[in-house]
Design an enzyme around this catalytic site. Sequence first.
Site, PDB file in Angstrom:
ATOM      1  N   LYS A  90      -5.900  -3.509   3.917  1.00 28.20           N
ATOM      2  CA  LYS A  90      -5.285  -1.895   4.831  1.00 28.20           C
ATOM      3  C   LYS A  90      -5.249  -2.137   5.572  1.00 28.20           C
ATOM      4  O   LYS A  90      -3.679  -1.389   6.193  1.00 28.20           O
ATOM      5  CB  LYS A  90      -6.375  -0.685   4.547  1.00 28.20           C
ATOM      6  CG  LYS A  90      -6.177  -0.248   2.738  1.00 28.20           C
ATOM      7  CD  LYS A  90      -6.688   1.314   2.912  1.00 28.20           C
ATOM      8  CE  LYS A  90      -6.043   1.474   1.508  1.00 28.20           C
ATOM      9  NZ  LYS A  90      -7.152   1.478   0.281  1.00 28.20           N
ATOM     10  N   GLU A 112      -3.693  10.085   5.988  1.00 31.10           N
ATOM     11  CA  GLU A 112      -4.172  10.404   5.385  1.00 31.10           C
ATOM     12  C   GLU A 112      -5.540   9.591   4.734  1.00 31.10           C
ATOM     13  O   GLU A 112      -5.464   8.255   4.912  1.00 31.10           O
ATOM     14  CB  GLU A 112      -3.498  11.411   3.871  1.00 31.10           C
ATOM     15  CG  GLU A 112      -3.535   9.894   3.334  1.00 31.10           C
ATOM     16  CD  GLU A 112      -2.368   9.235   3.455  1.00 31.10           C
ATOM     17  OE1 GLU A 112      -2.068   8.561   4.495  1.00 31.10           O
ATOM     18  OE2 GLU A 112      -2.799   8.128   2.522  1.00 31.10           O
ATOM     19  N   SER A 378      -9.007  -7.301  -3.435  1.00 33.93           N
ATOM     20  CA  SER A 378      -8.326  -6.416  -1.925  1.00 33.93           C
ATOM     21  C   SER A 378      -9.611  -6.205  -0.585  1.00 33.93           C
ATOM     22  O   SER A 378      -9.085  -5.395  -0.025  1.00 33.93           O
ATOM     23  CB  SER A 378      -7.870  -5.517  -2.813  1.00 33.93           C
ATOM     24  OG  SER A 378      -8.940  -4.299  -3.411  1.00 33.93           O
TER      25      SER A 378
HETATM   26  C1  PLP Z   1      -7.584   1.679  -0.759  1.00 31.81           C
HETATM   27  C2  PLP Z   1      -8.103   0.262  -1.102  1.00 31.81           C
HETATM   28  C3  PLP Z   1      -6.978   0.072  -2.903  1.00 31.81           C
HETATM   29  C4  PLP Z   1      -6.121   1.081  -3.462  1.00 31.81           C
HETATM   30  O1  PLP Z   1      -5.133   1.103  -2.724  1.00 31.81           O
HETATM   31  P1  PLP Z   1      -3.381   0.301  -2.861  1.00 31.81           P
HETATM   32  O2  PLP Z   1      -2.777   1.167  -2.246  1.00 31.81           O
HETATM   33  O3  PLP Z   1      -3.575   0.738  -4.450  1.00 31.81           O
HETATM   34  O4  PLP Z   1      -3.941  -1.341  -2.198  1.00 31.81           O
HETATM   35  C5  PLP Z   1      -7.963  -1.064  -3.410  1.00 31.81           C
HETATM   36  N1  PLP Z   1      -8.510  -1.794  -2.790  1.00 31.81           N
HETATM   37  C6  PLP Z   1      -9.436  -1.281  -1.756  1.00 31.81           C
HETATM   38  C7  PLP Z   1     -10.586  -2.275  -1.198  1.00 31.81           C
HETATM   39  C8  PLP Z   1      -8.826  -0.572  -0.768  1.00 31.81           C
HETATM   40  O5  PLP Z   1      -9.658   0.050   0.397  1.00 31.81           O
END
Ligand code: PLP
Length: 394
Positions: A90, A112, A378
């Site tokens: 993010k 948000e 992610s």
């Molecule tokens: C917020 C988040 C997501 C989901 O958000 P996307 O916009 O779909 O990438 C996925 N993995 C992590 C670690 C997050 O913090």
Amino acid sequence: MNDYRVDERGYYGAFGGAYVPEILRGAVEELQRRYVSILESAEFRREFDRLLRDYVGRPSPLYPAERLSEKYGCRIYLKREDLNHTGAHKINNTVGQILVARQLGKRRIVAETGAGQHGVAAATVCALMGMPCVVYMGKTDVERQRMNVERMRMLGAEVRPVVSGNMTLKDATNEAIRDWCAHPDDTYYIIGSTVGPHPYPDMVARLQSVISEEIRRQLLECEGRPNPDYLIACVGGGSNAAGTVYHFLDDPTVKILLAEAGGLGIDTPMSAATIHLGCKGILHGAHTLLMQDEDGQILEPYSISAGLDYPGIGPLHAHLFTERRAEVFAVNDDEALRAAYELTRLEGIIPALESAHALGVLPRVKFSLQDVVVLTVSGRGDKDLETYLKYMER
Ligand SMILES: *Cc1c(COP(=O)(O)O)cnc(C)c1O
């Protein structure tokens, strides 16, 4: 050839657009007019690249996961977004958007947040740039994500609990938009995913596309070719997935596998599998797929992972699914938990629960030995330890 980029009206096929209240028209149109030239300017590139390298810690490694590969009979590489500053992908987006806000001469930031990960990433870059930051967060989420609330406060952000609706992410987003409506001239809204009115989905995808840019370079180095056979990512709103696939969209030899949160199962009322269960509607400024009842009331999504329980989905992803460019799996809570333990014990990497849904796709696919698979981790799992431990005790 199919075109998967946004068109000049802000649409991906039938999805997208910019449905905003009259009062925001000016601010949104200014952003639509200027975002591409800002993102492509030499000054922005220089500053963005510098911060990604020195502050975020990029490039993130592309790690060949040998024991995991052996288990699934293919060559799995993990794109390690979990190693970024603040622990997830993010931050790529918030670093980019705060630079855009500065270019536009805005002096105040609103955001948000659901689980708090985007709120922390926004509060972090606001601290870095010395800008005031207000984060809207549903009261329910404030109570269940205390640690992230404290992080945001320590970073100097004001966290405003939202008590409308179900007091979760959808309501926090409504409230952030309301704030933006009240201060359209001096305030910039940093959206946390590839959602919202045009140009946000495209802008966020471009900012996150550093992920696929790096994958190409790194794969070329270790495999002698820039393209994998498979890309796998989880989807909440869609930003880490968009970043993962961005530079591969027009290459049909690269198969795209997306994981959405099945919750307790798509045949139960406890799910967040928007693509499986949704139908067309408008949410937060865009035409997309939504979980809604017959009267068009938005349904409250459920997932064990707080980062995936959004009732909508990015318009790009709705389009990729409709065009069959991406295959979408609904990965349930128990499959994600199992996958998280598997990665932890095979590779010594504790993934975020969101990322564990991407890992949950692996047992569902028949790979062959020479297949090159790139899976985006992610985020890191520190924030999810309590949930993981509860599962282990059962
Ligand atoms: C917020 C988040 C997501 C989901 O958000 P996307 O916009 O779909 O990438 C996925 N993995 C992590 C670690 C997050 O913090």
